[in-house]
Design an enzyme around this catalytic site. Sequence first.
Site, PDB file in Angstrom:
ATOM      1  CG  ASP A 170      16.475   8.520 -92.121  1.00  0.00           C
ATOM      2  OD1 ASP A 170      17.146   9.227 -92.904  1.00  0.00           O
ATOM      3  OD2 ASP A 170      16.890   7.446 -91.645  1.00  0.00           O
ATOM      4  CG  HIS A 215      14.186  10.327 -87.544  1.00  0.00           C
ATOM      5  ND1 HIS A 215      15.263  10.117 -86.725  1.00  0.00           N
ATOM      6  CD2 HIS A 215      13.991   9.173 -88.217  1.00  0.00           C
ATOM      7  CE1 HIS A 215      15.698   8.867 -86.889  1.00  0.00           C
ATOM      8  NE2 HIS A 215      14.938   8.278 -87.787  1.00  0.00           N
TER       9      HIS A 215
HETATM   10 ZN    ZN Z   1      13.253   5.500 -90.712  1.00  0.00          ZN
END
Ligand code: ZN
Length: 472
Positions: free
Chosen positions: A281, A425
């Site tokens: 993400d 991430h």
């Molecule tokens: Zn996010």
Amino acid sequence: MREKLLQKKYLFIVVLMIAMMSIFCGCGGPEQQETATPDDEAVTVFEEYISEIERYETPDGIFREENRYVMVDGDFKADIVYPVTGNEGVDREILSYVQHAVSRYNREAGGNIAELTMKYEGYIVNKQYMGVKMTGVFDGPFMAHPEDILKTFNGMADGGIVKIGDVIAAESREELIEMTADATGADHSLIDDGFLDNWNLTGRGLEITLERGKYGPMSDGTRSVLFTYAELGSRMTADIDTRKTIRNETTEQITAPADKVTVPELQRPDPDKPMIALTFDDGPGAYTDRLLDIFQEHGGQATFFLLGNKIDKRPETVQRMIEEGHEVAGHSWSHKELTKLTDKEIRSQLVKTNNKINELTGLTPVIMRPPYGSYNDNVRAVAKKLGLSAINWNVDTLDWKYKDADYVYDAAMKKLKDGNIILFHDIHPTTVDAMEQVIPALIEEGYQLVTVSQLLTADGSEIVPGALYYNR
Ligand code: ZN
């Protein structure tokens, strides 16, 4: 005496109750006095011009709101829809134009049955220029032929009026007049100072429209010509990057895919072997390319949930994701918590991001990840309409919190199970460090590293719009 006091008190309570009821039932707004047309649409009749306006949000328009002005004066009826652009100068011009048109045509009707109708088209170009083109008809049985109405308005998106001299070089004006006359078949002898008065910058180019009957026979109708920005070239002083051109920023439909990036034929995952979807993400970020290198070295695919507003900083990285077989999808435009937004804002967050991805890759994602995993019925309804389903996760590595490669590795490898969707991430270097170990380790354990779409469809299932997935 006492009885009178009681009566007064009683009356007061009744009035109070009525007042409260009207507050609670939400009907305390301006009353609609009368219905002027037989159809269901509530049309307010006004005593005076612009004394009251029906104002509503425009779900399909590009501007924040639009007004509908309806006036019935004897046998004269006006029905005008015009936008509120947010540009004060332009809005003032539009309102003044509408007011003048209503009184002028009412006068022209002179008590005869007549109707004035107007609608508009709106443009936002490059997020920089905005324009409105109003068209309409004035007609009545007393007239020999209906009169076509045309008027354009232009401004900067952030305020101020724009004249054609601001977008076309002074020395090119004559040439543009010639080009317009040739393209529309206008009578050269009728060309006057107002010939270029009705123009708009549109998503495709500069549009010039000529009033019906003014520069040629009535039978020609209202004529317009569109010059693309490429065609105009150096005649334009305005800098218009057509790739960034938006006609309808907040409500544009997701554009149809057009192949731009070569998508490799991916081997279908073996449905009988275990598989896991690794998801990343908040990128693309500074370490994303290194992550792509690691996948290239060891094999496997991932799904990248991108922030729309970061894509322009690293377009090559996004194209590389697609070219190397990864899945690209949206994670909203600016990481807003979608459950706290209006439907229109949710839509904008999702559509803008998908359009950005489409612009760059030619692909239109059918999945998205809501920021913070926040999802509710509102978000679901908007996503469903857009044909998008939401993907959360069942394994959270908390990589953003600990920023420690060993921790990320342990978290990713702890609850290994077929069908997992793992959250990372790729904006943290420690996460990418961890992937040096995680990717080969998972492959070693016998897992196929697949995209989310592959994971959800490997057994022949379909991804359902609006649905929220955590794993398979
Ligand atoms: Zn996010």
